[in-house]
Design an enzyme around this catalytic site. Structure first.
Site, short mmCIF file in Angstrom:
data_model
loop_
_atom_site.label_atom_id
_atom_site.label_comp_id
_atom_site.label_asym_id
_atom_site.label_seq_id
_atom_site.Cartn_x
_atom_site.Cartn_y
_atom_site.Cartn_z
N ASP A 9 0.79 -1.24 0.00
CA ASP A 9 0.00 0.00 0.00
C ASP A 9 0.82 1.29 0.00
O ASP A 9 0.51 2.24 0.74
CB ASP A 9 -0.97 0.01 1.19
CG ASP A 9 -2.02 -1.10 1.11
OD1 ASP A 9 -1.97 -1.92 0.18
OD2 ASP A 9 -2.89 -1.15 2.00
N LYS A 107 -7.08 -4.88 -3.12
CA LYS A 107 -7.86 -5.39 -1.98
C LYS A 107 -8.80 -4.31 -1.47
O LYS A 107 -8.60 -3.13 -1.75
CB LYS A 107 -6.94 -5.90 -0.88
CG LYS A 107 -6.02 -4.83 -0.37
CD LYS A 107 -4.99 -5.37 0.57
CE LYS A 107 -4.12 -4.25 1.10
NZ LYS A 107 -4.86 -3.18 1.82
N CYS A 152 -2.31 -2.77 7.58
CA CYS A 152 -2.14 -3.72 6.48
C CYS A 152 -0.88 -4.56 6.59
O CYS A 152 -0.88 -5.74 6.24
CB CYS A 152 -2.26 -3.01 5.15
SG CYS A 152 -3.96 -2.42 4.89
C1 VGL Z 1 -4.82 0.66 5.56
C2 VGL Z 1 -6.41 1.62 6.90
C3 VGL Z 1 -7.35 1.50 5.90
C4 VGL Z 1 -3.40 0.23 5.41
C5 VGL Z 1 -5.75 0.52 4.55
O1 VGL Z 1 -2.91 0.15 4.27
O2 VGL Z 1 -2.74 -0.02 6.45
N1 VGL Z 1 -5.17 1.21 6.74
N2 VGL Z 1 -7.02 0.95 4.73
#
Ligand code: VGL
Ligand code: ZN
Length: 198
Positions: A9, A107, A152
């Protein structure tokens, strides 16, 4: 050991200036790029929500970001709208070298369930397919970097350990959101699960 690099991410919304900015999220990008050449498999994950995703506080009247709600699958933190499919915020950080990536796992695409882990949605049972990919590629070890350590990265590391992979989390190449000590909690949970924090 056949190790793969999992880059989690590294997207505009998780970097300074983004909707769910992780402090220092952009600092890790150059070193992640350098690391890619050491691996036969480089896998990126991309948080990729439909507009109106159930993890967004904006769809829960009376709730603010970082408060929680109970979902069928358990407690869910509510977030600012982030990483909407096709948006600038959902795009990878422009400095991230995506060229060496063999696979990009998206995702969080189901409207009513969040997905922190690269392996399963937050019900911990609906698979993304990553485990199958890694098995077919004879990958037994995963090195994880990216955002955010306490969400994540943590969920991906715990699932990977549970699935039997050797897991290394490069703490220096991760950054945390850190809600009420969630970074320390996440690191303890990962250690407990046998994840090596380097
Ligand atoms: C994430 C919160 C919401 C992450 C993704 O990548 O850690 N955190 N969506
Ligand atoms: Zn998300």
């Amino acid at each position: 050991m056949n190790a793969a690099l999992l880059v989690i991410d590294v997207q505009n919304d998780f970097c300074p200036g983004g909707a769910l900015a992780v402090p220092g999220g952009d600092e890790i990008v150059p070193e992640i790029n350098n690391l890619m050449s050491d691996f036969k498999d480089v896998i990126l994950t991309q948080d990729w929500h439909p507009a109106g995703h159930s993890s967004f506080a904006s769809g829960h009247p009376g709730k603010a970001p970082f408060e929680t709600v109970e979902m069928e699958y358990g407690t869910q933190v509510l977030w600012p709208d982030h990483c909407v499919q096709g948006s600038h915020g959902g795009a990878f950080h422009p400095g991230l070298d995506t060229t060496p990536a063999h696979l990009i796992i998206r995702k969080g695409m189901s409207l009513n369930i969040d997905s922190y882990s690269a392996f399963f949605e937050n019900d911990r049972s609906t698979a993304t397919g990553l485990d199958g990919y890694l098995q077919k590629r004879d990958v037994t070890e995963l090195v994880m970097v990216g955002l955010a350590t306490d969400f994540c990265v943590q969920f991906s590391a715990l699932d990977a350990a549970r699935l039997g992979y050797k897991v290394v989390v490069r703490r220096d190449l991760c950054r945390a959101i850190d809600l009420d000590g969630s970074r320390a909690q996440a690191e303890a949970a990962m250690r407990e699960a046998g994840v090596a924090l380097e």
